[in-house]
Design a protein around this motif. Structure first.
Motif, short mmCIF file in Angstrom:
data_model
loop_
_atom_site.label_atom_id
_atom_site.label_comp_id
_atom_site.label_asym_id
_atom_site.label_seq_id
_atom_site.Cartn_x
_atom_site.Cartn_y
_atom_site.Cartn_z
N LEU A 101 -43.77 -29.54 -18.08
CA LEU A 101 -44.98 -29.93 -18.21
C LEU A 101 -46.23 -29.00 -17.92
O LEU A 101 -47.25 -28.60 -18.66
CB LEU A 101 -45.34 -31.28 -17.37
N LEU A 102 -46.08 -28.21 -16.51
CA LEU A 102 -47.08 -27.24 -15.97
C LEU A 102 -47.17 -26.15 -17.05
O LEU A 102 -48.41 -25.75 -17.17
CB LEU A 102 -46.66 -27.03 -14.67
N ALA A 103 -46.30 -25.80 -17.54
CA ALA A 103 -45.99 -24.66 -18.53
C ALA A 103 -46.79 -25.03 -19.75
O ALA A 103 -47.70 -24.20 -20.22
CB ALA A 103 -44.81 -24.10 -18.63
N ALA A 104 -46.55 -26.10 -20.14
CA ALA A 104 -47.33 -26.58 -21.43
C ALA A 104 -48.65 -26.53 -21.25
O ALA A 104 -49.53 -26.25 -22.19
CB ALA A 104 -46.68 -27.82 -22.05
N ILE A 105 -49.00 -27.29 -20.32
CA ILE A 105 -50.63 -27.26 -19.87
C ILE A 105 -51.37 -26.04 -19.90
O ILE A 105 -52.27 -25.69 -20.47
CB ILE A 105 -50.53 -28.17 -18.71
N LYS A 106 -50.62 -25.29 -19.20
CA LYS A 106 -51.04 -23.65 -18.93
C LYS A 106 -51.19 -23.10 -20.35
O LYS A 106 -52.25 -22.28 -20.77
CB LYS A 106 -50.56 -23.09 -18.01
N ASP A 107 -50.28 -23.14 -21.24
CA ASP A 107 -50.04 -22.43 -22.32
C ASP A 107 -51.26 -22.91 -23.37
O ASP A 107 -51.71 -22.25 -24.36
CB ASP A 107 -48.77 -22.80 -23.04
#
Length: 114
Positions: A101-107
């Motif tokens: 989830l954190l990676a998707a938000i940052k992406d």
């Protein structure tokens, strides 16, 4: 009806000079229930923690009029929220999926506020 937000977003709303002009003396509210992490508070909005869950219920804002009526505090907040260039999303996710989830938000160009 209730509206949920974070402490940080609520404070941005409540200190926005376009919605709460300090010098006009005509824009004020009454009869609103603001809960912070489940506890109703009275006008101590500047001390709300940024990561708190804030619930807004009812209320009326005097001064601005739309369709010859004063808006509810919730409606006033929602109109403010629509004018913002960013959104705040509160999310629950299984702990095992946190990194995804954190990676998707940052992406997506988002910022994680913890």
């Amino acid at each position: 009806m209730t509206t949920k937000t974070t402490g940080a977003e609520f404070k941005r709303f409540y200190t926005d000079q376009n919605f709460w002009p300090q010098d006009d003396g005509n824009t004020y509210h009454a009869e609103v229930n603001v809960s912070v992490n489940g506890v109703v508070i009275e006008d101590d909005y500047e001390n709300i923690p940024d990561d708190a869950l804030v619930t807004i219920e009812g209320g009326i804002v005097f001064g601005p009029q739309w369709n010859d009526n004063e808006p509810s505090f919730e409606t006033y907040f929602k109109r403010w929220r629509k004018q913002q260039s960013t959104i705040v999303i509160m999310v629950e996710v299984d702990r095992s999926k946190e990194e995804l989830l954190l990676a998707a938000i940052k992406d997506a160009g988002g910022r994680i506020v913890k």
